[in-house]
Design a protein around this motif. Structure first.
Motif, mmCIF file in Angstrom:
data_model
loop_
_atom_site.group_PDB
_atom_site.id
_atom_site.type_symbol
_atom_site.label_atom_id
_atom_site.label_comp_id
_atom_site.label_asym_id
_atom_site.label_seq_id
_atom_site.Cartn_x
_atom_site.Cartn_y
_atom_site.Cartn_z
ATOM 1 N N TYR A 17 0.866 -1.186 0.000
ATOM 2 C CA TYR A 17 0.000 0.000 0.000
ATOM 3 C C TYR A 17 0.897 1.229 0.000
ATOM 4 O O TYR A 17 1.885 1.274 0.753
ATOM 5 N N CYS A 18 0.550 2.199 -0.820
ATOM 6 C CA CYS A 18 1.335 3.436 -0.882
ATOM 7 C C CYS A 18 1.181 4.181 0.441
ATOM 8 O O CYS A 18 0.071 4.374 0.925
ATOM 9 N N LYS A 19 2.325 4.575 1.016
ATOM 10 C CA LYS A 19 2.261 5.236 2.327
ATOM 11 C C LYS A 19 1.659 6.632 2.211
ATOM 12 O O LYS A 19 1.073 7.149 3.140
ATOM 13 N N ARG A 20 1.823 7.237 1.041
ATOM 14 C CA ARG A 20 1.327 8.610 0.913
ATOM 15 C C ARG A 20 -0.168 8.649 0.573
ATOM 16 O O ARG A 20 -0.952 9.315 1.217
ATOM 17 N N CYS A 21 -0.572 7.863 -0.470
ATOM 18 C CA CYS A 21 -1.973 7.985 -0.899
ATOM 19 C C CYS A 21 -2.822 6.744 -0.606
ATOM 20 O O CYS A 21 -4.020 6.729 -0.853
ATOM 21 N N GLY A 22 -2.168 5.701 -0.120
ATOM 22 C CA GLY A 22 -2.941 4.513 0.268
ATOM 23 C C GLY A 22 -3.296 3.581 -0.879
ATOM 24 O O GLY A 22 -3.915 2.545 -0.674
ATOM 25 N N PRO A 47 7.536 3.102 -8.662
ATOM 26 C CA PRO A 47 6.795 3.992 -7.743
ATOM 27 C C PRO A 47 5.282 3.853 -7.880
ATOM 28 O O PRO A 47 4.793 3.214 -8.804
ATOM 29 N N CYS A 48 4.582 4.487 -6.953
ATOM 30 C CA CYS A 48 3.122 4.462 -6.961
ATOM 31 C C CYS A 48 2.604 5.150 -8.226
ATOM 32 O O CYS A 48 3.010 6.261 -8.551
ATOM 33 N N VAL A 49 1.737 4.460 -8.950
ATOM 34 C CA VAL A 49 1.227 5.040 -10.206
ATOM 35 C C VAL A 49 0.299 6.218 -9.940
ATOM 36 O O VAL A 49 0.091 7.072 -10.792
ATOM 37 N N ASN A 50 -0.194 6.239 -8.758
ATOM 38 C CA ASN A 50 -1.167 7.266 -8.395
ATOM 39 C C ASN A 50 -0.486 8.586 -8.036
ATOM 40 O O ASN A 50 -0.839 9.642 -8.556
ATOM 41 N N CYS A 51 0.544 8.517 -7.156
ATOM 42 C CA CYS A 51 1.154 9.750 -6.646
ATOM 43 C C CYS A 51 2.661 9.799 -6.828
ATOM 44 O O CYS A 51 3.300 10.788 -6.498
ATOM 45 N N GLY A 52 3.272 8.724 -7.333
ATOM 46 C CA GLY A 52 4.712 8.743 -7.587
ATOM 47 C C GLY A 52 5.563 8.445 -6.373
ATOM 48 O O GLY A 52 6.791 8.400 -6.464
HETATM 49 ZN ZN LIG Z 1 0.554 6.782 -3.837
#
Ligand SMILES: [Zn+2]
Ligand SMILES: [Zn+2]
Length: 810
Positions: free
Chosen positions: A413-418, A440-445
């Protein structure tokens, strides 16, 4: 040859001589494959009698199919993961899983599993299982873990696996979610408590009873009460539908619903809906869109919602609430009842239904039922059991477990955006608790991730065994032969292994996993009850093998009962099987006196001039081949083995050998001897082949003796015999001869005459002119005279044998 059959010597000899490669799957394009989806047992270390029965069935089929020319794959895997091993490790080392790191704990589980596998493998070998050991697999290995995680990714990307907050079955002791199939039901004593809910009286309303009485076995859930329901046609409660009631002690208000599924006969006909007391509550909760108030936590303690009871266990809370209700005059009465309670399969703790965030596999009921109907079920009625199970499932298959020794869920799970980040196929197997994704997270990088802590239900591993055995490649979308041919398994795991395997196969390949499923029963103890330690009626296969050998155990497995029915273990059946081994041994010993250097290709005369009794034996042998073949094709091992026993014991030993003995010893010339030798040779050799699937050790010895090649060509490499002509004329004559001899022998023993003492003469009044009387003369030591049936009967004792007059003249 020794007089007594000694299984420890014969079985030990062949065990040492046989080579594993005899049973390797060839993968040859010239042979039709026959792939078996063997159960991977849970490595408890104990290969118990129920396993042994199931594996005997599998081995009968594998050996038979090989002889029929199939390229048989009989693989063996081990289903390693899961709770029982974790619990055992905690016991052995006197630790809790929380005391050491996950990695250390997993290592202890792995070690224990390896030791246990060795033990069980040893028992499989001792029982003579023709397993292809080159195809052995272990689900805790990286190769298999990769397979499981790959299947997870494929189903996730296909929208068949999802994560959701949903009520699940929960064991508060094991502290994990469990699937429906892991919930068992037990009868327990309980109290039905009649509790008063207060009505809300608005000014001006007609004065009536101030309270509504509700009967419940779970007053500790009062804080979780979110609604009340009555049957809409129940006249007693029509006036309160749609109104509100006040929950005792906690004083919150809940609405009264009219609902058809309320049973007006139970308790007072009013029920409280709690989140969650049982599965019905979950249904109502969804249907009426009710709020969620969880008063029990994951360790089985009361939450802060249960004000004044927070921190108490469920049992403590129940007791205290009852006291408090009573003290306030809100408990009308209590009634003792018996109740079915759902408990954890592993530790028998009553389960709770708790809403948590879990991973689920979508259950498409119609697809599974359709697939189940395309599969051939032996016995057929077990398909209904699967269908009923599928129909009864109320929500999807919960596959996440809050445990350690299992395949990790390949997710971060992305720590920044979940956002959820699933592993990429090239990186698996992964353990997200100790690694990071490579992108990296595709959502927030962001590159900061938290690994999923949950692991997969162990059925996520074992539901792939058919695909694994067939070498199914997810990338190529194919396997050697898929669907595979056969799934053998117990009826106790239809709702789990059979169900999950069908579900997964359809989801991943759009095909059924196997063409045929063969269901075996359980082994009951000598007392007729299910074997259990507490009843002290368990028998281990080892005990039987120590005393009588593996072939005797296998013979019992074949003959103990029809496939699918429960089989009772009885020592007297073991003794009977052992006696049969001795009988076979005596037959072989006698035969080898005459056949030790017999060469069927050099001694052709015998075959060309067969005597009637020899033809009779061969015709009966052909009938046996026919019936055993039909039985094997229909998995009727008990019938096959019974027919072989009856032939060897009655036809061969009691009748044929007695009749042909003299000729075999050469009395009466070379032609009669050659004929008998040919028939006996052919029969012994064929019997060794028919017996090979059932009693592989003894059959090898028999085959080796008769072919004189010391196992150079194993019986297990022989072709299954094809029946040739049935000679009904010879059979009729032979039956008559055998019956006449029996009648004369009975006559002798009735009159105290020794069996080998000659009588004056035997007159046969029969219309078969050429009836071969030589064997009658030999077996009765008496001269025989053939007369026409209408001719005059001499003075003497007249016996009627099948309508033929046999006159004995002393
Ligand atoms: Zn993220
Ligand atoms: Zn439990």
């Amino acid at each position: 040859m020794e007089k007594k059959y000694k299984p420890e010597i014969i079985e030990g000899k062949w065990q040492a001589k046989w080579n594993d490669s005899m049973y390797y799957f060839e993968g040859s394009p010239d042979k039709e494959p026959y792939i078996i989806d063997t159960p991977p047992p849970y490595p408890t270390g104990d290969f118990h009698i129920g396993n042994a029965l199931n594996w005997c069935y599998i081995d009968f089929i594998a050996r038979y199919k090989r002889m029929r020319g199939y390229d048989v794959l009989f693989p063996q895997g081990w289903d390693c993961h899961g709770l029982p091993t974790e619990v055992k490790v905690e016991e052995i080392h006197g630790i809790s899983r929380h005391q050491i790191s996950k990695q250390e704990f997993r290592e202890l589980c792995r070690q224990l599993t390896s030791v246990n596998i060795d033990q069980m493998r040893g028992m499989m070998r001792r029982l003579g299982m023709s397993i292809d050991w080159s195809k052995e697999y272990v689900t805790m290995d990286d190769r298999y873990k990769r397979y499981t995680q790959l299947s997870f990714l494929r189903m996730y990307h296909g929208g068949l696996i999802y994560q959701a907050e949903h009520p699940v079955n929960w064991c508060p002791r094991c502290e994990t979610a469990i699937a429906f199939a892991e919930v068992e039901y037990e009868d327990r004593d309980a109290y039905l408590n009649y509790i008063l809910f207060r009505k809300i009286v608005v000014g001006g309303e007609k004065k009536e009873a101030e309270y509504v009485e509700i009967a419940t076995t779970r007053p500790e859930l009062l804080a979780s009460c979110v609604a009340v329901a009555v049957h809409p046609d129940d006249e007693r409660y029509k006036s309160i539908v749609g109104k509100e009631l006040v929950v005792p002690i906690f004083e919150h208000r809940v609405k009264v619903y009219g609902d058809e599924s309320v049973d007006p006969e139970f308790g007072t006909g009013v029920v409280m809906i709690c989140t969650f007391g049982d599965r019905q509550d979950v249904k109502w909760w969804k249907l009426h869109n009710l709020p969620l108030k969880a008063s029990i936590d994951q360790r089985g303690r009361m939450t802060e919602i249960a004000k004044g009871y927070e921190g108490l266990s469920v049992e403590e809370c129940k007791k205290k609430i009852i006291e408090d209700l009573d003290a306030n005059g809100l408990l009308k009465r209590r009634e003792r009842i018996k109740q079915k309670v759902g408990v954890c399969w592993r530790c028998k703790t009553p389960i709770e239904i708790i809403s948590t965030k879990q991973w689920f596999v979508r259950v498409r009921k119609d697809e599974i039922i359709k697939a189940a109907r395309e599969i051939k079920w032996y016995p057929e009625h077990f398909r209904i059991r699967l269908e009923n199970w599928v129909e009864s499932m109320e929500w999807d298959w919960c596959i996440s477990r809050q445990r350690i020794f299992s395949v990790p869920i390949p997710v971060w799970y992305c720590k920044r955006c979940g956002a959820v980040k699933v592993a990429s196929e090239k990186d698996i197997p992964v353990d997200p608790s100790t690694s990071n994704p490579n992108t990296p997270c595709v959502n927030c990088g962001s590159t900061e991730f938290e690994g999923e802590k949950d692991v997969l239900d162990t059925w996520m591993d074992s539901s792939l065994t058919a695909l694994w055995a067939a070498g199914w490649s997810f990338n190529a979308g194919s396997g050697i032969e898929f669907p595979v041919e056969l799934r053998p398994q117990g009826h106790d795991i239809i709702r789990t292994w059979a169900f999950y395997s069908i579900l997964r196969s359809i989801a991943l390949t759009q095909k059924i996993p196997w063409r045929t499923i063969l269901i075996n029963g359980m082994v009951l103890g000598e007392d007729g009850y299910k074997m259990s330690k507490s009843r002290n009626n368990t028998i281990s296969p080892d005990e039987v093998i120590q005393k009588h050998g593996a072939d005797v155990f296998r013979q019992w497995a074949a003959i103990g009962g029809a496939v699918g029915s429960d089989v009772q273990f009885r020592w007297k059946d073991i003794v009977a099987a052992s006696k049969f081994m001795q009988k076979l041994w005596s037959i072989l010993r006698f035969s080898m006196i005459h056949l030790s250097d017999y060469k069927p290709f050099l001694n052709k005369k015998g075959k060309e001039n067969l005597r009637v009794i020899d033809k009779w034996l061969l015709s009966k042998l052909n009938k046996l081949i026919l019936s055993v073949t039909v039985s094997m094709e229909n998995f009727k091992f008990d019938e096959a083995m019974k027919d072989i026993r009856a032939f060897a014991w009655n036809v061969l030993a009691d009748n044929y050998i007695e009749l042909a003995k003299s000729r075999l010893y050469g009395r009466g010339g070379e032609r009669g001897k050659e004929s008998a030798k040919y028939a006996l040779y052919k029969t012994i050799k064929t019997l060794s082949v028919l017996l090979a699937p059932f009693i592989p050790f003894y059959a090898e010895e028999m085959h080796s003796c008769i072919t004189g090649k010391e196992g150079e060509r194993s019986v297990h490499k022989e072709k299954w015999p094809e029946p040739v002509t049935i000679d009904s004329e010879a059979e009729q004559e032979g039956d008559l001869i055998a019956d006449i001899v029996r009648a004369v022998r009975n006559y002798k023993s009735k009159h105290g005459i020794p069996l080998n003492a000659p009588l004056g003469k035997i007159e046969l009044h029969v219309d078969i002119e050429s009836l071969d009387t030589e064997d009658i003369e030999n077996a009765t030591a008496t001269k025989v005279e053939l007369c026409k049936s209408m001719s005059e009967i001499s003075e003497g004792e007249i016996l009627d044998v099948d309508g033929t007059k046999v006159v004995i003249i002393r």
